[in-house]
Enzyme design. Structure first.
Site, PDB file in Angstrom:
ATOM      1  N   GLN A  98      36.258 -33.347  78.267  1.00 38.31           N
ATOM      2  CA  GLN A  98      37.362 -33.990  78.391  1.00 38.31           C
ATOM      3  C   GLN A  98      37.834 -33.731  79.935  1.00 38.31           C
ATOM      4  O   GLN A  98      37.991 -32.709  80.407  1.00 38.31           O
ATOM      5  CB  GLN A  98      38.449 -33.172  77.279  1.00 38.31           C
ATOM      6  CG  GLN A  98      39.834 -33.866  77.362  1.00 38.31           C
ATOM      7  CD  GLN A  98      40.905 -33.415  76.644  1.00 38.31           C
ATOM      8  OE1 GLN A  98      41.637 -32.326  77.021  1.00 38.31           O
ATOM      9  NE2 GLN A  98      41.449 -33.853  75.724  1.00 38.31           N
ATOM     10  N   TYR A 177      50.279 -35.331  79.740  1.00 31.64           N
ATOM     11  CA  TYR A 177      49.552 -35.281  81.005  1.00 31.64           C
ATOM     12  C   TYR A 177      49.684 -36.579  81.664  1.00 31.64           C
ATOM     13  O   TYR A 177      50.055 -37.326  81.077  1.00 31.64           O
ATOM     14  CB  TYR A 177      48.318 -34.551  80.823  1.00 31.64           C
ATOM     15  CG  TYR A 177      48.457 -33.110  80.243  1.00 31.64           C
ATOM     16  CD1 TYR A 177      49.006 -32.305  80.844  1.00 31.64           C
ATOM     17  CD2 TYR A 177      48.032 -32.824  78.958  1.00 31.64           C
ATOM     18  CE1 TYR A 177      49.168 -30.785  80.353  1.00 31.64           C
ATOM     19  CE2 TYR A 177      47.941 -31.501  78.316  1.00 31.64           C
ATOM     20  CZ  TYR A 177      48.717 -30.792  79.123  1.00 31.64           C
ATOM     21  OH  TYR A 177      48.801 -29.430  78.492  1.00 31.64           O
ATOM     22  N   ARG A 224      41.521 -39.748  74.351  1.00 24.40           N
ATOM     23  CA  ARG A 224      42.384 -39.193  73.302  1.00 24.40           C
ATOM     24  C   ARG A 224      44.061 -39.414  73.484  1.00 24.40           C
ATOM     25  O   ARG A 224      44.440 -39.685  74.530  1.00 24.40           O
ATOM     26  CB  ARG A 224      42.419 -37.546  73.319  1.00 24.40           C
ATOM     27  CG  ARG A 224      42.813 -36.803  72.087  1.00 24.40           C
ATOM     28  CD  ARG A 224      42.803 -35.316  72.227  1.00 24.40           C
ATOM     29  NE  ARG A 224      42.988 -34.850  70.819  1.00 24.40           N
ATOM     30  CZ  ARG A 224      43.218 -33.468  70.614  1.00 24.40           C
ATOM     31  NH1 ARG A 224      43.485 -32.818  71.647  1.00 24.40           N
ATOM     32  NH2 ARG A 224      43.033 -33.056  69.493  1.00 24.40           N
ATOM     33  N   GLY A 312      40.868 -28.146  65.866  1.00 22.87           N
ATOM     34  CA  GLY A 312      41.132 -27.282  66.765  1.00 22.87           C
ATOM     35  C   GLY A 312      40.930 -26.053  66.706  1.00 22.87           C
ATOM     36  O   GLY A 312      39.938 -25.117  66.850  1.00 22.87           O
ATOM     37  N   ARG A 313      42.303 -25.298  66.090  1.00 18.23           N
ATOM     38  CA  ARG A 313      42.313 -23.899  65.886  1.00 18.23           C
ATOM     39  C   ARG A 313      41.257 -23.340  65.103  1.00 18.23           C
ATOM     40  O   ARG A 313      40.765 -22.011  65.135  1.00 18.23           O
ATOM     41  CB  ARG A 313      43.858 -23.533  65.518  1.00 18.23           C
ATOM     42  CG  ARG A 313      44.816 -23.808  66.588  1.00 18.23           C
ATOM     43  CD  ARG A 313      46.063 -23.562  65.768  1.00 18.23           C
ATOM     44  NE  ARG A 313      46.460 -24.999  65.314  1.00 18.23           N
ATOM     45  CZ  ARG A 313      47.878 -25.102  64.445  1.00 18.23           C
ATOM     46  NH1 ARG A 313      48.649 -24.176  64.415  1.00 18.23           N
ATOM     47  NH2 ARG A 313      47.953 -26.263  64.043  1.00 18.23           N
TER      48      ARG A 313
END
Length: 357
Positions: A98, A177, A224, A312-313
């Protein structure tokens, strides 16, 4: 309906299942922002995922957001990633890097450079620095002539990623971002060709993706997105129109996939699914929210038309997550205190499920 455990063809890759490891910052890079042997072990442990997307990797020094995140803009960075990609491939996995340019979500104490952004508008909240969290600074607004070089930085890093053995790259267009800042209506107050109307606000994202496609090919390029996510104070107006216009351009570029986060109402997400003709990776719960994605949420989105589901987590604490999802054994909880503390604790210390008689 497809299941999580069916294979899927993604560009030139055959994924053995539809489970994707989502990108997650872990802040374990060595001095010089180099990848490490521990990172090779960490990703190799999770190689049963259909696809792994790494933590955010800065495409330039000024693009670095957090301390101790890895880079992909020097020969030394490329060399440090070789053992990581080799370890994942040796374990049968597939790996995308990424590419994350932090833009205004950065600090001079981290990079030695004042951060830049679409406009001189500070992010909301505190940013990470080597000495702790500090208020987000006001970035320097990029001059119009400077913007293309930041779009090109993704392409340069993508070439480095392929040299390092990655199977492709994902541009981080989400979570507040730099790409997300250009899509925004409050972080981006520009009056030139990169600001204002929807067609201008998507321009930076399209230029960054187009440059990357030119550099390494569309089948190796994903992005993404987090529609209306609100991260770091980013706000967006005309959300359905904004993302429909962006998806139209991404379809023209024939990118490998779009990776959507569940950051807006399901009705809008479904509209975007229908607007996007290509592969959709869906992250089915709000990132860092109280709920953690499991098999039920994954199957819900497969039924709604997603092709792949990212976790994810759950992947942090469960290196064997694919098998746990397949068999229905419990998904272990994650120790949030170890997210960014460095070292191998909470990084390499989560075991596979132990069956007992």
């Amino acid at each position: 309906m497809a299941t999580l455990f069916d294979s899927y063809r993604l560009g030139g890759l055959t994924l053995p299942n539809r489970v994707v490891m989502a990108p997650m910052t872990r802040a374990r890079a060595a001095e010089g922002d180099l990848a490490t042997p521990s990172m090779a072990t960490y990703y190799a442990q999770r190689a049963t995922a259909g696809l792994i997307v790494t933590e955010g990797v800065q495409p330039s020094l000024i693009g670095q957001s957090n301390p101790r995140t890895p880079g992909l803009y020097t020969d030394e960075h490329v060399a440090s990633w070789h053992p990581v990609t080799a370890a994942v491939h040796a374990n049968g996995g597939r790996l995308f890097a990424q590419l994350m340019h932090g833009g205004r979500v950065s600090h001079v104490d981290t990079t030695g450079l004042p951060p830049v952004g679409p406009s001189a508008v500070a992010a909301t909240g505190e940013v990470f620095t080597p000495t702790g969290r500090l208020p987000a600074p006001i970035p320097r607004a990029l001059e119009t002539a400077e913007v293309p070089e930041h779009a090109q930085s993704y392409a340069v890093a993508a070439r480095h990623a392929v040299q390092a053995g990655f199977d492709g790259v994902e541009l981080h267009g989400a979570n507040g971002y730099l790409i997300s800042q250009f899509l925004s209506s409050n972080a981006n107050l520009r009056t030139d060709r990169y600001g204002g109307p929807v067609a201008n606000r998507i321009r930076f994202a399209v230029e960054a993706v187009a440059a990357t496609v030119d550099a390494i090919g569309a089948e190796r390029t994903g992005i993404r997105l987090s529609p209306s996510g609100g991260f770091w104070g980013v706000q967006e107006t005309e959300v359905p129109e904004l993302y429909a216009a962006l998806l139209k351009e991404l379809a023209r570029l024939e990118v490998a996939y779009v990776h959507l986060e569940a950051t807006v109402d399901e009705e809008i997400l479904l509209e975007l699914r229908h607007a996007w003709p290509g592969t959709l990776i869906m992250n089915p719960v709000f990132p860092m929210g109280p709920k953690q994605a499991g098999r039920a949420e994954a199957e819900h989105w497969l039924e709604l038309g997603a092709d792949l589901i990212s976790f994810g987590r759950a992947f942090i604490a469960n290196p064997d997550l694919v098998e746990r999802l397949r068999t229905g054994v419990p998904i272990a909880p994650v120790d949030e205190a170890t997210y960014y503390e460095g070292g191998d604790r909470g990084y390499l210390t989560y075991p596979a499920y132990q069956y007992s008689a």
